[in-house]
Design a protein around this motif. Structure first.
Motif, short mmCIF file in Angstrom:
data_model
loop_
_atom_site.label_atom_id
_atom_site.label_comp_id
_atom_site.label_asym_id
_atom_site.label_seq_id
_atom_site.Cartn_x
_atom_site.Cartn_y
_atom_site.Cartn_z
N ASN A 1 8.82 -5.49 -7.12
CA ASN A 1 9.89 -6.11 -7.92
C ASN A 1 9.71 -7.62 -8.05
O ASN A 1 9.83 -8.16 -9.17
N PRO A 2 9.42 -8.36 -6.95
CA PRO A 2 9.18 -9.80 -7.11
C PRO A 2 7.99 -10.11 -8.03
O PRO A 2 8.05 -11.06 -8.81
N ALA A 3 6.94 -9.30 -7.94
CA ALA A 3 5.76 -9.55 -8.78
C ALA A 3 6.09 -9.37 -10.26
O ALA A 3 5.61 -10.13 -11.11
N ILE A 4 6.92 -8.37 -10.57
CA ILE A 4 7.34 -8.15 -11.97
C ILE A 4 8.25 -9.29 -12.43
O ILE A 4 8.09 -9.83 -13.53
N PRO B 1 2.15 -8.80 7.77
CA PRO B 1 0.77 -8.42 7.47
C PRO B 1 -0.19 -9.54 7.83
O PRO B 1 0.06 -10.69 7.54
N LEU B 2 -1.30 -9.20 8.45
CA LEU B 2 -2.31 -10.19 8.76
C LEU B 2 -2.91 -10.71 7.47
O LEU B 2 -3.12 -9.98 6.52
N GLY B 3 -3.22 -11.99 7.46
CA GLY B 3 -3.84 -12.55 6.28
C GLY B 3 -2.83 -12.88 5.20
O GLY B 3 -3.19 -13.23 4.09
N SER B 4 -1.55 -12.76 5.51
CA SER B 4 -0.54 -13.03 4.50
C SER B 4 -0.20 -14.51 4.41
O SER B 4 0.55 -14.93 3.56
N GLY B 5 -0.74 -15.30 5.36
CA GLY B 5 -0.40 -16.71 5.38
C GLY B 5 0.81 -16.98 6.23
O GLY B 5 1.27 -18.12 6.32
N MET B 6 1.36 -15.97 6.89
CA MET B 6 2.53 -16.14 7.74
C MET B 6 2.16 -15.77 9.16
O MET B 6 1.18 -15.07 9.41
N ASN C 1 6.69 -14.85 -2.81
CA ASN C 1 5.53 -15.38 -3.54
C ASN C 1 4.23 -14.87 -2.94
O ASN C 1 3.31 -14.48 -3.64
N ILE C 2 4.17 -14.88 -1.61
CA ILE C 2 2.96 -14.43 -0.91
C ILE C 2 2.72 -12.96 -1.17
O ILE C 2 1.61 -12.54 -1.51
N PHE C 3 3.78 -12.15 -1.03
CA PHE C 3 3.64 -10.70 -1.23
C PHE C 3 3.24 -10.37 -2.66
O PHE C 3 2.41 -9.50 -2.91
N ALA C 4 3.87 -11.08 -3.62
CA ALA C 4 3.57 -10.83 -5.03
C ALA C 4 2.12 -11.17 -5.35
O ALA C 4 1.44 -10.43 -6.09
N LYS C 5 1.62 -12.25 -4.78
CA LYS C 5 0.23 -12.63 -5.02
C LYS C 5 -0.73 -11.63 -4.38
O LYS C 5 -1.79 -11.33 -4.93
N THR D 1 10.10 -0.50 0.96
CA THR D 1 9.64 -1.83 1.36
C THR D 1 8.70 -2.40 0.32
O THR D 1 8.79 -3.57 -0.06
N PHE D 2 7.80 -1.56 -0.17
CA PHE D 2 6.84 -2.01 -1.18
C PHE D 2 7.55 -2.49 -2.44
O PHE D 2 7.24 -3.55 -2.98
N ARG D 3 8.53 -1.70 -2.91
CA ARG D 3 9.24 -2.07 -4.14
C ARG D 3 10.05 -3.36 -3.94
O ARG D 3 10.04 -4.24 -4.80
N LYS D 4 10.74 -3.43 -2.81
CA LYS D 4 11.64 -4.57 -2.57
C LYS D 4 10.87 -5.88 -2.35
O LYS D 4 11.22 -6.91 -2.93
N ASN D 5 9.82 -5.82 -1.52
CA ASN D 5 9.14 -7.05 -1.11
C ASN D 5 7.92 -7.41 -1.96
O ASN D 5 7.51 -8.56 -1.98
#
Length: 379
Positions: free
Chosen positions: A352-355, A279-284, A314-318, A345-349
């Motif tokens: 779930n990490p955010a929770i 994703p653009l803007g993800s810092g990667m 961490n990036i995705f969760a934020k 993809t949404f749940r995995k990346n």
């Protein structure tokens, strides 16, 4: 005869928004260069259809629309299936339309209404009672002015020396003010806004302004109630410019779309090495080459890779937390804000990490798959 002039006054806010939009267009154009493929356009057309129909208070889910477009999975309600088919096909062929042609406007309206019992796809007419007394909504422009007004708008758009984006916003405003057809004005107006933006810059084929409009639906409705008065019209145009800017800022290529164009959930087995678009803007880095879980010669996991995966989580969760803000949202609402379409993809990346990281919590913690489940950001 007085020359047509749209109801607006250029404000400092509009000028600042146009400057920011131009900067974002430059950034996104560079990032998307060479990456605008048919699959990406298709995904965004599905988002456009879903958001545009949702703004009309349709209860057709994103999953239903996507399943129907990709696999032809029937939608239970035949009328809903026809609506989705018509609007998707209208978006799919819109690039062939002349944005200044009234005949093409009629053609697009007929496409959207195809298969429905509609008296006419021509401009609306004021209703008449049995005694032939003409009646109309006191807030509506009398129908006798519609044909000339639409013609004037198109002529103005061709000749005006203003920035193309503000001209797009003004045309959208004028359509909302005129309500030129008896039915279908909302989807058609948004289709025409999309068409004008795509004619200006083709990067808009790969993003959905409709999504952002839907996120801001309450503000949108409040502004449309007062549309037609000079100050309120200026606010509406500023709102559309803001929406376009936010769409550009959120523009992304989802990680589930690999460069060869085959859909994937971005979950790869041990030892896989593929090139995938982040994703653009993800810092990667976009199109960065990732090696997922590759084992080194001593049989242990590659520490650098694991660290990289943790950083991604961490990036995705934020990003998910930022998308939530102070609101309580469903899975579908969060995915829409992130511009995602693939739930695994949404749940995995993301989810779930955010929770697990304690950034997000469930409103129904005992039943993760509850139909009433929503999520809120933990302060």
């Amino acid at each position: 005869m007085r020359e047509y002039s749209p109801l607006f006054n250029m404000s400092d806010r509009m000028i600042n928004l146009l400057t920011e939009i131009s900067e974002e267009v430059g950034r996104v154009s560079v990032v998307l260069s060479g990456k605008m493929n048919p699959l990406l356009r298709k995904e965004n057309m599905i988002k456009k259809v879903y958001a545009s129909l949702a703004m009309e208070e349709s209860d057709i889910s994103f999953e239903q629309i996507r399943g129907f477009i990709y696999g032809g999975n029937p939608i239970d309600n035949h009328k809903d299936m026809r609506v989705v088919k018509n609007l998707y096909e209208a978006y799919d062929m819109s690039f062939k339309l002349n944005p200044y042609s009234i005949n093409d406007l009629f053609f697009a309206q007929k496409m959207i209404l195809s298969g429905f019992t509609i008296e006419s796809a021509e401009f609306r007419e004021d209703k008449a009672e049995n005694n032939d007394r003409v009646i109309f909504d006191s807030n509506a422009i009398p129908s006798r002015f519609i044909p000339g007004a639409v013609r004037d708008i198109f002529e103005w758009y061709k000749k005006a020396k203003l920035h193309p984006v503000i001209k797009c916003a003004i045309v959208y405003h004028e359509f909302e003010l005129l309500q030129p057809f008896a039915v279908g004005n909302g989807p058609l107006s948004r289709l025409w806004l999309d068409l004008l933006l795509c004619k200006w810059k083709d990067i808009f084929f790969c993003m959905s302004v409709e999504n952002e409009l839907y996120y801001r639906i309450q503000e949108y409705k409040e502004l449309t109630y007062s549309i037609g008065r000079p100050e309120e019209s200026d606010k509406f145009i500023e709102f559309i410019l803001e929406t376009i800017l936010f769409t550009l800022k959120k523009a992304q290529i989802e990680e589930k779309i690999p460069v060869w164009g085959k859909e994937s959930d971005a979950s790869f087995t041990t030892g896989d090495s593929i090139k995938w678009e982040m994703p653009l803007g993800s810092g990667m880095t976009v199109n960065d080459e990732k090696t997922v879980g590759r084992e080194v010669s001593d049989g242990s996991k590659n520490t650098a890779v694991n660290t990289n995966n943790k950083t991604s989580e961490n990036i995705f969760a934020k990003r998910l937390g930022n998308a939530l803000g102070n609101e309580v949202l469903t899975t579908n609402e969060i995915m829409l804000r992130l511009g995602m379409t693939h739930k695994p993809t949404f749940r995995k990346n993301y989810l779930n990490p955010a929770i697990e990281m304690g950034l997000v919590e469930m409103t129904v913690p005992g039943k993760p798959r509850s139909r009433y489940q929503k999520y809120r950001k933990i302060s």
